[in-house]
Scaffold this active site. Structure first.
Site, mmCIF file in Angstrom:
data_model
loop_
_atom_site.group_PDB
_atom_site.id
_atom_site.type_symbol
_atom_site.label_atom_id
_atom_site.label_comp_id
_atom_site.label_asym_id
_atom_site.label_seq_id
_atom_site.Cartn_x
_atom_site.Cartn_y
_atom_site.Cartn_z
ATOM 1 N N GLU A 244 0.807 -1.216 0.000
ATOM 2 C CA GLU A 244 0.000 0.000 0.000
ATOM 3 C C GLU A 244 0.846 1.275 0.000
ATOM 4 O O GLU A 244 0.778 2.087 0.931
ATOM 5 C CB GLU A 244 -0.964 0.004 1.201
ATOM 6 C CG GLU A 244 -2.034 -1.064 1.095
ATOM 7 C CD GLU A 244 -2.898 -1.192 2.349
ATOM 8 O OE1 GLU A 244 -2.683 -0.408 3.292
ATOM 9 O OE2 GLU A 244 -3.782 -2.051 2.388
ATOM 10 N N GLU B 76 -6.404 -7.766 -0.683
ATOM 11 C CA GLU B 76 -6.922 -7.848 0.686
ATOM 12 C C GLU B 76 -8.412 -7.541 0.630
ATOM 13 O O GLU B 76 -8.818 -6.450 0.214
ATOM 14 C CB GLU B 76 -6.234 -6.825 1.600
ATOM 15 C CG GLU B 76 -4.727 -7.000 1.678
ATOM 16 C CD GLU B 76 -4.059 -6.030 2.664
ATOM 17 O OE1 GLU B 76 -4.789 -5.280 3.330
ATOM 18 O OE2 GLU B 76 -2.822 -6.030 2.721
#
Ligand SMILES: [Mg+2]
Ligand SMILES: [Mg+2]
Ligand SMILES: [Mg+2]
Ligand SMILES: [Zn+2]
Ligand SMILES: [Zn+2]
Ligand SMILES: [Zn+2]
Lengths: 666, 666, 666
Positions: free
Chosen positions: B142, B312
């Protein structure tokens, strides 16, 4: 009760002192607190000590038959000291200094400042060791004011590493205890560990909790060092400290171990403006919040061996809250009675006279700026006269409310809802208990609960084996427990227990929490059914598996409809309730009333009005009316010692008898 | 579809691993992602590499017939590395460090950190190069989380100067390009140029835009270096990265050039709480916002060559948004279908089991803290079973929506209204397109638009000759374009064009903007007339001179009454619309429906309900109901492959057929 | 009236300049302001001076019969200068720098920067000393913009110590004056004293007030040094500075002593968005707030010897407020008339043409980005033509309103209520005075009040003997005074007077304040009775002992019910009113009307509508309508010079006559 006053002779011309002290004596004052914040007067230049002025003032107090309480001046190191040792300043998480210019600018872990503290406290204590007027000391002033318990400087880094080394022995134990595998936070050496300085997102909960423990412990040890110096000089002196209301960073129970009694500073019109979860309303701006005040009286009564003092009692309008409203007519009298009814030995007003200089010019005194009597003076002397006629017995409570600072520290960092606040959650139960006219002791987890009929431990978040055993023994010996949301979630290292909440308490409570969620403030359908009635709840909801407990509350609406919300495990002769939501006021009352009934604690048949409370001390019961409207009280056959059965707004009534002798018409 | 899971063996006792992996295999999981954030386990002390534990876990995965996706551990450099090289830390604009203690504390432009990254990535990649279970890698984690793309340290200053020197050659070119005469900002040398650190008011827009480009490009080059190391070790591996939703500081299309496919991390109940322009409502707190999710699926499908993954997927209640609500019953199943319908190859849940330690304790997993199945587990396995029966074709879209990060960066710095937000403006059009059941590709300006029937380019703020030519060719070849407010205002250096907006696009659109103004949120009379109907608008209004376009919308009220607001230039066979306001939802629907009609794009006759959407993949069409209420769907003769025509709240329906086979009763 | 324009030739190709200047001349422009912010063009590299471009532009202006006003370029030191001398940067209270990248980044107390300023101003002045077109100079630009008067750097620390040493002589005098016994703030040496840097709570009021005085004085001395350099070069030049509206950190009266006249920069649609205590409404977003504009005209008319200029007049939509709304049709014309009616000699528009580069791209000019005439151009030329036909007499006022910056600085630091704002309180009275059609001079405390029929001195907080004597003499000579809340509370060192407020003014007003309190915004019962009528009040309430004054207002409700709120002391032939509350608008009107009556000041029989005002200059009276609705004006026999008796929305009327010749139908 005795009354006291905080006096700053150094702010006034010497020729005024005699007048001031005469007027104090005339007002019936018994204790005069002095010396606070006076370091730059006691030592105007490095090494040049000048105690003469303070001694003169103490002499004057003595001559007028009063007693002196002295303060160590450490809350405000003078600028010359800061310039000699700039390293004593505290630092922010971003590394910038908390500079000189206000107060509380020193770091508790500065070795330099600890030496300077030892030096000034020792010479002061030795100087006044034999003075007959000096009866005791206040250490420093309001530890933690302005969020100063936690500092992020290099001295704190060093001290934290030593503290951790002592606690964990080896770095592997620390890694294992905190759980540093997460996000690659494994440490190879204690020297790697810093205070939790500025990061882009959350710090590790294990590190945070230990830092918060360390910060609180640093103050405890700093204070102990002051207390030791004072007692070395004169072991007959009492040593106390003036705490504040809900400052959350310092555990006063730990500080209390080194005090003879605890004191606190009570500013009723200020607190509701800064510490509540709703705006201060008109009554609160005039007299404060009755339960907020009572909670602090009850907490500090329990925080140290002796009875508590109110070291600073609000005398009129004050400077620090957003609104500087005038207290109601008679408010200062009401507050004095309130403190005494909850067990205060002394109520000491802050300050004698409005100060012409410095940051607190807009803070009233008992005397106006021109020396004439102010509103508080009249109230204070009226209260003193009334209280002189009332016997002071002891305060006892059948119920304990558990206040666990470590749970607070953990929950503050992981609130998981914009509305979750440990204090407010605790106050929900305190409010309900007091609403049923029940006396409450506010205690830490390591207290002895044996003699309490019931114990309420809301959000007891961190639970290790010791806590579990203590409560198990309590229930086995017939005690009645109430646990609530988020209890037993974590171990003492702030890791999750591997078993479902309430973790080690699961067997005791007979439940396991399947799911939790936060409940937004405007959720339309947060309703449940408890013993057949509908109630509201807020902020937090847990879905409970009642393995070994009776289901008494179920969600009536929403995603958890039909799931269990509240249970009771009968553990004859004791019981354990588990409350999986944050109840609204009505439900909190029902829950509390039910546990009181199970525990056989005498309590009012109906809840008292929100702004009416009773308090019992010795043979007397006080009824307080903190609303602007009069109330009608039926005292049956009891003797009225003060006031009348129709209690005017912002007034009180004292009877000979117990709370159950009193009925208030709603 | 395949399902995956994120697993952290290092968080659990080794004796548990086999059980975990067995249970994964049993659940039908195909991919196990591991190694993320594990640097301090892979290299517990400087130079002491320990890959054994990870290899053991990969072996186990292999033995159970699953595949491993490994992650480079660079998002969390260990403390020993930070202490060796404190210069790797990022800095705030005020010069304070972004310290160790959370994650993402390293600077992308630190040479030291680039070397360390090369070292650890290389040894890891070489170690696992021949392992049969390892199929690919995720770089870092991320990028951009917690606003960490932009750093203000000295390493960034140096790198920025090099980047500028490369871009401009000489300092005079830079001065000319930025326009540094304004406020005396002329530079004599590249060495003078700093990152945009703390100033008393706005920075220069030219400097800001280049800094934002440079910051994004720094991440692109940092990521490329990781991808190169990985492919050097094994060229068969895929390389991907897990992006997040509307993080605005990094251009994922640029990163995507170095990836085999893009992945993203989908947390539907969190996003509406932090990224919308209205508060999350009850449905959004249970299942998220349908179009917010769909937009990200469509964007990341287009961000790199291959189909996308959800790396995710939210498994239950999560820790990071303000409210930690429970997802609706079935939500995790709904999200899996939603991802697949938009083209996902893999949906991978985060994480296998709730973690007992660290910052994400309040983040659910597929398994509870005690290892038993949690709500997400049941949803995930149900979805996997259903999806196994559904064919996976490809996703195509007749319409392109242009997402230009450089325009976003420019507009973010000069919003000129408290309410102007590039994302929200884009979402207005995305919402309208999806509301007509139309598939959408979300593309950057340099994409090939040839095959799209219509292209919407809202607020295409920065326009140079290349962009103008591309769109001119598109229209000349019969394409249908829609431009909106603030388009063509600036040149690529963030200077105003000397001609009136839309600048280089003026001829193409046939309009010039005479005036613009912001429209306060509570403006009573923001109404216009469009093709004879009244509609509302918000935030921004332009008064248009329609030099060579048909006026289709005019202000009906207020200071601009009678002025032109919306135009269409017929450029047979193509067309170009210009929308000079931010339309309300009804007007956006009308505008979109009209451009679809012009472009001959099949679309629903009436807009779908706000929380109902369709998605088409291969031969199948999904109907999603993201509201709590059931909906009635008429599928005509189409075969229902999953669900029923009455779709319950938070549920779905799959048919063999196209979106036009579906009619939803409003 | 003359009109001017701000021109930046350096932003445009040289071949454009002639066109621009020709168009200016054609528009009737008389003054062209140039050179502002141009240091990096005047000295592109250290020591390389290049004045040629500016001289060329000045020549062009001259050739077209116009005059040039030049600006010193000191508001924006170039980056090469900052890099040579990084110590010239200002610092925040936390020690971080205010970096290069916007403007106003230099410290007024940097010796280095003072030298650089002297150098560049001297060479510039000498270069243009004999140019026939140059008529005067503007020093720097908008001192104090972006809160830059107060800096916390080491140079400021040094300068502050020198300033204090000069003021107090010895450190004991400072200790005594400030009152440093409080919180141990006694200083042993001037070297100990720092700027008020970041502390955990409030700074000492004595230190703060002196720091604020010092910071303002630093700018005064910095500006004086520029003025001296300019006059040394050519003593015929005027020297002015362009102030902004309610910037509170700099006393413009002090700066004014070194100026020939004051100028200010008027941005009517911006100010109500940032400086009011209520949100900007629809009219304010179109034309601004009439009294906010008028107040500034009146203040800056009084701030320096000569008549004032509007140096920058808003030309259209502007970039810096939150909302970038379009001014109403005709707004720029309205503002020009408004300035002239209040006494402006010149109205100069900012800027000639919208700038393509830099931070102000979204700021309109008289010409659009493409060089064509914009909305402001048409308004400006219309106003110029109209005003050419109207005689310009002088402006006189019978009433003075006292604006005391030192009281403002003291009250800002101790507001004691979330709602107390010195500016807003002053505006309450200004609004009431102008509402009765009365001309107002806005003056400092050391002004000569002799010729004023009435003086209003709201919240004159700091009062020493000099101020008391001046007002005593004023009243004794027949003047009519009005004091309000919080007056005379403090001595000039920001200590409380030992006597009750209004301290030294107590005898003059005949009152002493017994108690004060803040009044929360939503207080339900803030009502009082004034001369038999009920009115509301807000924010602040004082309970007055009217020792020697007539009670004219009493609290009708609440805790102070029956206490005195407002008094008048008849001191024939003068009078002194004391107003112990912050009146609502109706009560302010009654109070003002009564003092005007006592003082025999001609005023309107009824208050004007809120958005209608009159202004008188020479023989003419202007009527301004700042609402969107037309108004009917009855001018009796007066000659109408411009407009008609029905004044359209956002328009005006000019008559030959006085305000009393005008009646506006409500
Ligand atoms: Mg409250
Ligand atoms: Mg939303
Ligand atoms: Mg306003
Ligand atoms: Zn420290
Ligand atoms: Zn960096
Ligand atoms: Zn400075």
């Amino acid at each position: 009760m005795s009354i006291g006053v905080c006096y700053f002779p150094e702010h006034w011309p010497r020729e005024r002192w005699t007048t001031d002290v005469e007027q104090m004596a005339e007002a019936g004052i018994e204790y005069v607190r002095m010396g606070e914040f006076s370091w730059s007067r006691l030592e105007p230049r490095p090494g040049e000590l000048d105690f003469e002025w303070l001694e003169t003032a103490v002499d004057l107090v003595h001559e007028h038959g009063m007693k002196a309480v002295l303060c160590t001046p450490t809350a405000t190191p003078p600028k010359w000291l800061v310039d000699q040792h700039p390293d004593i300043l505290q630092e922010e998480p971003d590394g910038s200094a908390r500079h000189f210019g206000s107060r509380r600018h020193y770091c508790f872990n500065s070795e330099t400042y600890r030496e300077q503290t030892d030096r000034i406290v020792t010479v002061l204590a030795e100087h006044f060791a034999d003075h007959p007027a000096v009866v005791g000391w206040q250490t420093d002033n309001e530890y933690g004011c302005h969020d100063t318990i936690r500092c992020y400087c290099d001295d704190c880094a060093t001290a934290f590493r030593i503290w951790l080394r002592e606690k964990y022995g080896g770095i592997d134990t620390l890694n294992e205890s905190w759980g540093t595998t997460f996000w690659s936070q494994h440490h190879t050496d204690f020297e790697e560990i810093d205070p939790p300085r500025h990061t882009v997102t959350d710090h590790h909960p294990g590190r945070l909790l230990d830092y918060h423990r360390f910060a609180s412990a640093s103050v405890v040890s700093y204070n102990r060092s002051q207390a030791d110096r004072l007692r070395e000089a004169n072991d007959d002196w009492f040593v106390t400290h003036n705490f504040m209301f809900d400052f959350g960073q310092l555990d006063p129970y730990d500080v209390g171990d080194d005090l003879d009694f605890a004191a606190w500073d009570s500013y009723p019109t200020g607190f509701p403006q800064v510490a509540d979860d709703d705006p201060a309303d008109a009554d609160e701006l005039r007299v404060g919040n009755l339960d907020q005040i009572g909670f602090n009286h009850d907490r500090y009564r329990c925080a140290a061996p002796g009875n508590f003092w109110v070291m600073e009692q609000q005398p009129g309008a004050i400077n620090w809250p957003p609104e500087t409203t005038q207290p109601a007519k008679g408010a200062m009298r009401l507050w004095a009675h309130h403190a005494v009814a909850h067990g205060a030995d002394v109520v000491s007003y802050f300050r004698w006279r409005r100060c012409l200089e410095g940051q607190e010019q807009y803070h009233a005194g008992l005397r106006k700026r021109d020396g004439t009597a102010d509103r508080g003076y009249h109230d204070a002397t009226a209260a003193a006269a009334e209280l002189a006629d009332l016997d002071r017995g002891s305060v006892t409570a059948p119920v304990a409310l558990v206040l666990d600072y470590e749970s607070l520290w953990a929950l503050d960092e992981q609130a998981m809802s914009p509305d979750f606040d440990y204090w407010n959650h605790l106050h929900t139960y305190y409010h309900a208990l007091r609403g049923r006219g029940v006396q409450v002791d506010v205690l830490p987890t390591d207290a002895d609960f044996e003699d309490y009929d019931a114990v309420l431990a809301p959000s007891l978040h961190l639970v290790g084996d010791d806590v579990e055993s203590a409560f198990r023994r309590y229930v086995e010996s017939g005690g009645h427990l109430l646990f609530t949301i988020r209890s037993g979630e974590k171990d003492p290292h702030n890791k999750l227990h591997a078993t479902r909440p309430p973790g080690p308490l699961a067997d005791l409570a007979g439940v396991r929490v399947d799911q939790h969620e936060s409940v937004p403030a405007d959720s339309p359908d947060a309703r449940l059914s408890y013993r057949g009635e509908r109630y509201g709840y807020r902020t937090w909801a847990e879905w409970i598996d009642a393995d070994d407990a009776r289901v008494v509350g179920q969600y009536a609406t929403g995603i958890g409809e039909g799931r269990t919300a509240i249970t009771v495990r009968e553990a004859e002769p004791g019981s354990v309730a588990y409350v999986g939501i944050w109840p609204d006021a009505e439900l909190a009352d029902a829950l509390v009333s039910d546990v009181l009934t199970r525990a056989n604690v005498t309590h009012a048949a109906d809840p008292l009005p929100d702004r009416v409370r009773v308090a019992h001390r010795g043979d007397l019961t006080w009824v307080f009316n903190y609303s602007s409207e009069p109330i009608d009280v039926d005292v049956g056959d009891a003797d009225v010692r003060l006031g009348e059965e129709t209690v005017p707004g912002y007034d009180l009534l004292v009877i000979e008898g117990t709370p159950t002798d009193v009925a208030v018409e709603r």
